[in-house]
Design a protein around this motif. Structure first.
Motif, PDB file in Angstrom:
ATOM      1  N   THR A  64      64.556  36.937 -53.951  1.00  0.00           N
ATOM      2  CA  THR A  64      65.612  37.602 -53.307  1.00  0.00           C
ATOM      3  C   THR A  64      66.951  37.719 -53.998  1.00  0.00           C
ATOM      4  N   ARG A  65      67.069  36.618 -54.824  1.00  0.00           N
ATOM      5  CA  ARG A  65      68.211  36.430 -55.764  1.00  0.00           C
ATOM      6  C   ARG A  65      68.112  37.529 -56.806  1.00  0.00           C
ATOM      7  N   ALA A  66      66.718  37.780 -57.325  1.00  0.00           N
ATOM      8  CA  ALA A  66      66.531  38.626 -58.385  1.00  0.00           C
ATOM      9  C   ALA A  66      67.095  40.203 -57.831  1.00  0.00           C
ATOM     10  N   ALA A  67      66.340  40.602 -56.523  1.00  0.00           N
ATOM     11  CA  ALA A  67      66.716  41.715 -55.943  1.00  0.00           C
ATOM     12  C   ALA A  67      68.207  41.955 -55.612  1.00  0.00           C
ATOM     13  N   LEU A  68      68.878  40.892 -55.217  1.00  0.00           N
ATOM     14  CA  LEU A  68      70.313  41.015 -54.910  1.00  0.00           C
ATOM     15  C   LEU A  68      71.148  41.437 -56.145  1.00  0.00           C
ATOM     16  N   THR A  69      70.699  40.602 -57.221  1.00  0.00           N
ATOM     17  CA  THR A  69      71.458  40.971 -58.515  1.00  0.00           C
ATOM     18  C   THR A  69      71.413  42.157 -58.908  1.00  0.00           C
ATOM     19  N   GLU A  70      70.022  42.600 -58.933  1.00  0.00           N
ATOM     20  CA  GLU A  70      70.058  44.147 -59.281  1.00  0.00           C
ATOM     21  C   GLU A  70      70.666  45.176 -58.249  1.00  0.00           C
ATOM     22  N   ALA A  71      70.730  44.485 -56.689  1.00  0.00           N
ATOM     23  CA  ALA A  71      71.406  45.489 -55.936  1.00  0.00           C
ATOM     24  C   ALA A  71      72.939  45.879 -56.356  1.00  0.00           C
ATOM     25  N   HIS A  72      73.429  45.024 -57.130  1.00  0.00           N
ATOM     26  CA  HIS A  72      74.937  45.248 -57.278  1.00  0.00           C
ATOM     27  C   HIS A  72      75.263  46.543 -58.186  1.00  0.00           C
ATOM     28  N   GLY A  73      74.165  46.965 -58.752  1.00  0.00           N
ATOM     29  CA  GLY A  73      73.979  48.281 -59.426  1.00  0.00           C
ATOM     30  C   GLY A  73      74.660  49.351 -58.304  1.00  0.00           C
ATOM     31  N   VAL A  74      74.300  49.076 -57.151  1.00  0.00           N
ATOM     32  CA  VAL A  74      74.616  50.615 -56.343  1.00  0.00           C
ATOM     33  C   VAL A  74      76.376  50.881 -56.232  1.00  0.00           C
ATOM     34  N   LEU A  75      76.982  49.899 -56.632  1.00  0.00           N
ATOM     35  CA  LEU A  75      78.497  50.189 -57.046  1.00  0.00           C
ATOM     36  C   LEU A  75      78.825  51.210 -57.718  1.00  0.00           C
TER      37      LEU A  75
ATOM     38  N   ARG B 190      80.778  46.179 -51.154  1.00  0.00           N
ATOM     39  CA  ARG B 190      81.102  45.197 -51.931  1.00  0.00           C
ATOM     40  C   ARG B 190      81.046  43.930 -50.915  1.00  0.00           C
ATOM     41  N   ALA B 191      81.739  44.135 -49.641  1.00  0.00           N
ATOM     42  CA  ALA B 191      81.849  43.161 -48.535  1.00  0.00           C
ATOM     43  C   ALA B 191      80.204  42.903 -48.277  1.00  0.00           C
ATOM     44  N   GLY B 192      79.425  43.962 -47.969  1.00  0.00           N
ATOM     45  CA  GLY B 192      78.285  43.629 -47.473  1.00  0.00           C
ATOM     46  C   GLY B 192      77.562  42.710 -48.783  1.00  0.00           C
ATOM     47  N   LEU B 193      77.493  42.857 -50.161  1.00  0.00           N
ATOM     48  CA  LEU B 193      76.968  42.157 -51.033  1.00  0.00           C
ATOM     49  C   LEU B 193      77.573  40.722 -51.049  1.00  0.00           C
ATOM     50  N   SER B 194      78.656  40.617 -50.689  1.00  0.00           N
ATOM     51  CA  SER B 194      79.354  39.293 -50.882  1.00  0.00           C
ATOM     52  C   SER B 194      78.742  38.546 -49.568  1.00  0.00           C
ATOM     53  N   LEU B 195      78.430  39.078 -48.516  1.00  0.00           N
ATOM     54  CA  LEU B 195      78.221  38.435 -47.423  1.00  0.00           C
ATOM     55  C   LEU B 195      76.478  38.126 -47.703  1.00  0.00           C
ATOM     56  N   TRP B 196      75.856  38.839 -48.124  1.00  0.00           N
ATOM     57  CA  TRP B 196      74.465  38.422 -48.617  1.00  0.00           C
ATOM     58  C   TRP B 196      74.427  37.239 -49.604  1.00  0.00           C
ATOM     59  N   GLU B 197      75.417  37.248 -50.554  1.00  0.00           N
ATOM     60  CA  GLU B 197      75.396  36.165 -51.537  1.00  0.00           C
ATOM     61  C   GLU B 197      75.810  34.956 -50.696  1.00  0.00           C
ATOM     62  N   HIS B 198      76.521  35.038 -49.727  1.00  0.00           N
ATOM     63  CA  HIS B 198      76.902  33.635 -48.935  1.00  0.00           C
ATOM     64  C   HIS B 198      75.774  33.278 -48.225  1.00  0.00           C
ATOM     65  N   ARG B 199      74.986  34.161 -47.477  1.00  0.00           N
ATOM     66  CA  ARG B 199      73.789  33.835 -46.745  1.00  0.00           C
ATOM     67  C   ARG B 199      72.787  33.395 -47.509  1.00  0.00           C
ATOM     68  N   LEU B 200      72.497  34.000 -48.664  1.00  0.00           N
ATOM     69  CA  LEU B 200      71.472  33.381 -49.459  1.00  0.00           C
ATOM     70  C   LEU B 200      71.866  31.965 -50.177  1.00  0.00           C
TER      71      LEU B 200
END
Length: 337
Positions: free
Chosen positions: A243-254, A266-276
């Motif tokens: 999940t962490r690897a996918a989330l790191t790569e997901a930041h590329g959508v910015l 950005r808010a969605g990605l930050s919230l997912w970081e918190h949940r993970l």
């Protein structure tokens, strides 16, 4: 309640958002308000984020698209026999096709979404792809392999995501755009499965690939019994790492999100970081109860992005490029039209 008087009429923030989006007919305004009410009830935090972080002219369209996705999801996930859900989904699918073709439907949410799809130049093919993928979820039995999970992301999670995020792009996004959003879909799906492990297991659903359990010497009984064994801890840790690897790569959508959508992404990605982070902290304890993000951190993220959006707008205005969009609270005037 925050209101504005224009030519003697009192306008709520939601009404002004409908005005900005060019939604002027009384019936269509009621349809969008119904969609907003549904989304506010089902996904309060998400609704608040849309109202706070997206320009007013875009808010009704994202609300309608997300409300449509949620309505579709609710039919599939209803606690009813498969045959009943399958029949209900079939009717919904046909109603969606009719709405996209004609703009007519007995469902307000479908009328609103059909209008949004037309105005935002969304491809009907993308919607039908999402519905076809969702149909396969009616008899979900889990995944034998990681490859099967990845196929699920391609068939269902990514099309689901593009219903809303695709509004940024003509046609809903070309293959290159969809490829950039795929890690985002993967991260969101894995995170949902992790945070809902307790609930899913109690309902008799296993959403982790069975080959992963076998590799770590873990049984479904171990998971359902919330056993804190070495194998269970390794299984959770491995899933978190993916999940962490996918989330790191997901930041590329910015890099490809439009400026209007970037604060929300950005808010969605930050919230997912918190949940993970919370799942990683709990480890095997995620099996004992669902993972909740609470209210403090989501509110902090929302306020931070709201302030940043305000600063960006002020900078744009100083440069003569700002559009001066208003910002509304989560529930101001949503039920008034």
């Amino acid at each position: 309640m925050k209101v504005t008087k224009t030519s003697g009429a009192v306008r709520t923030p939601w009404q002004r958002a409908l005005d900005s989006a060019g939604i002027t007919t009384a019936k269509l305004r009621r349809d969008y308000t119904t969609a907003a009410r549904r989304l506010l009830t089902r996904e309060t935090a998400g609704y608040a984020a849309v109202r706070a972080l997206l320009p007013a002219r875009l808010q009704p369209h994202l609300v309608a698209a997300t409300a449509f996705s949620c309505a579709t999801d609710d039919i599939v996930d209803a606690e009813r026999p498969v045959a009943v859900r399958t029949a209900a989904f079939g009717r919904w699918r046909e109603a969606t096709r009719t709405a996209l073709d004609t703009g007519r439907s007995r469902f307000p949410v479908l009328r609103a979404y059909a209008h949004t799809a037309a105005v935002c130049e969304q491809s009907p093919g993308g919607v039908l792809e999402y519905l076809e993928g969702t149909a396969g979820d009616l008899e979900f039995t889990g995944f034998e392999t990681e490859a099967a999970y990845q196929a699920y992301v391609d068939r269902l999670t990514l099309p689901f995501l593009m219903i809303s995020t695709g509004l940024q792009y003509p046609g809903g996004g070309d293959p290159a755009v969809r490829a950039r959003w795929r890690p985002f879909a993967d991260a969101s799906q894995r995170l949902d499965f992790l945070t809902d492990l307790h609930t899913d297991l109690r309902a008799g659903r296993l959403c982790l690939p069975r080959e992963d359990l076998t590799r770590h010497g873990v049984t479904v009984t171990d998971l359902a019994g919330a056993r804190d064994t070495y194998g269970v801890r390794r299984l959770i840790a491995e899933t978190c790492a993916r999940t962490r690897a996918a989330l790191t790569e997901a930041h590329g959508v910015l890099e490809i999100a439009t400026p209007d959508y970037q604060p929300l992404v950005r808010a969605g990605l930050s919230l997912w970081e918190h949940r993970l982070n919370e799942v990683e902290r709990r480890g095997a304890a995620v099996l004992r109860r669902p993972v909740s993000t609470g209210i403090r951190e989501p509110l902090s993220i929302l306020l931070r992005e709201t302030r940043e959006r305000g600063r960006e707008r002020e900078r744009g205005q100083r440069q003569g490029q700002g559009q001066g969009q208003g910002r509304a609270s989560a529930s101001d005037g949503v039920f008034s039209d």
